[in-house]
Design a protein around this motif. Structure first.
Motif: not given
Length: 410
Positions: A7, A90-92, A386, A382-383, A379
């Motif tokens: 992430t 995965g990106h914010r 994803t 996000i994971a 984080e």
């Protein structure tokens, strides 16, 4: 070789990252490079919190931009986690606009769509997209998933979503979006775990950090946010002013000769706690200072939160619980105490000792409204997103659709 999800949370001067086991979602490493463009520093820890490295990044080997930061991170991962195989990143992404109410696998078309939103989040969106571009180059063929801070707020009722401007502007996207959605989503789920009796209640979450906002939730869904069209509105922040009369901006243009770029710089980089105090944008510095202007800045921050608690309670028609998260909300017992002082009229009675100790529950046994401190984990959110995005049918991965309405997506 274990499969891992990386992430990335790329900010204006920092790059945060974490690595999670793709199956168990256990964190195997977490870290950050901050001070990009000035004095970069790299800290990396394992999943148990033990420090793997701490390094001031100096010399010709380091390029002080997001691409250089990511290369440094990848080299550290290869050294300390040689068995890790990154299967997704995965990106914010701060702004998803009108279209994206769920995470998406990023292709070139979506990257162009997100670039069009840069004017709505100029302090964050360019760096979010730089992180995606750098990760695509570093991991050819590995899915890049964008997770949006605005998505959690997409089910707001019209009255909490609109500005009193000509309706055509609303229809083309000039409306309140809300931000910090990944944090709010995680905290909402965590509150359900630790206090299931509050799952369907009227909740206010205060995400207090260098960026700060508040969210009103009913039945676990966002119904109002202090942030609006951009990440400037609402509470005062480290360098951003929060709520401001638009007439001030007209005055700066007409009588001070400031153009759009000068005003943007003022609002995003020179205002907030930094501007009010004339000392620092860091709440720790202001709390430690004996300068009267530092105290005034802190008092203004606290007063703004208290005002918004009243407004959010009115939106919800009452209040059952309030939650603090974010760097200030989680770590400053002084701010929490000041925010909740003399709030018995609202049913909040703080337990001073529990608050001093940083306990999870900081309200007294007789308090009608529960008060919590919950450490957020963007984080991990996000994971999870994803992994869930990649599990969708291929035909839905690039649409931002889940088969549910936006209100059901979270």
């Amino acid at each position: 070789m274990s499969q891992q999800i990386l992430t990335i949370n790329a900010g204006s001067s920092s790059l945060k990252f974490a690595i999670f086991d793709a199956d168990s979602m256990d964190c195997t490493a977490i870290g950050m490079i901050d001070g990009l463009g000035t004095d970069p520093n790299f800290v990396m820890k394992d999943g148990d919190g033990s420090k793997l490295l701490s390094d001031m990044l100096e010399g010709d080997h380091f390029v002080a931009d997001h691409a250089g930061a990511l290369r440094t991170v990848l080299a550290a991962i290869a050294e300390h986690l040689p068995e890790a195989r990154i299967v997704a990143v995965g990106h914010r992404v701060v702004h998803g606009g009108l279209v994206h109410s769920a995470p998406v696998v990023v292709d070139n078309d979506i990257l162009r769509q997100l670039a069009d939103l840069v004017p709505l989040a100029p302090l964050h969106q360019p760096h979010n997209l730089s992180g995606i571009t750098a990760a695509k180059a570093a991991f050819p063929g590995v899915p890049q998933v964008a997770c949006f801070d605005t998505a959690f707020h997409r089910a707001h009722p019209f009255v909490n979503d609109a500005f009193a401007l000509p309706r055509a502007l609303y229809d083309e996207g000039v409306r309140r979006y809300g931000f910090h959605g990944l944090s709010y989503e995680y905290v909402t789920g965590k509150l359900t775990e630790i206090a299931p009796d509050h799952a369907g209640d009227r909740i206010i979450i205060c995400h207090l950090g260098s960026g700060a906002s508040m969210c009103a939730l009913r039945h676990g869904r966002s119904v109002a946010s202090t942030m609006g069209f951009s990440a400037l509105d609402g509470l005062p922040m480290g360098t951003r002013p929060g709520q401001i009369d638009p007439g001030v901006l007209l005055y700066l243009m007409d009588h001070k000769g400031m153009d759009a770029q000068a005003i943007s710089n003022l609002l995003y980089k020179e205002s907030g706690m930094k501007g009010l105090s004339g000392i620092s944008n860091d709440m720790r510095d202001l709390e430690a200072s004996d300068d009267p202007q530092a105290k005034q800045a802190v008092d203004y921050f606290v007063s703004s939160i208290r005002r918004e608690i009243g407004a959010m309670t009115a939106v919800l028609g009452g209040l059952d619980a309030i939650v603090f998260c974010g760097g200030i909300g989680e770590n400053s017992r002084t701010i929490r105490q000041s925010v909740l002082a003399d709030m018995e009229w609202l049913g909040i009675e703080i337990d001073r000792e529990a608050n001093r100790e940083g306990a999870e529950l900081i309200s007294s046994g007789g308090s009608l409204v529960s008060a919590f401190v919950i450490r957020t984990n963007e984080e991990l959110m996000i994971a999870r997103h994803t992994a869930e995005c990649l599990a969708r049918p291929t035909s839905l991965q690039n649409t931002g659709l889940t088969g549910k309405t936006p209100a059901q997506s979270y």
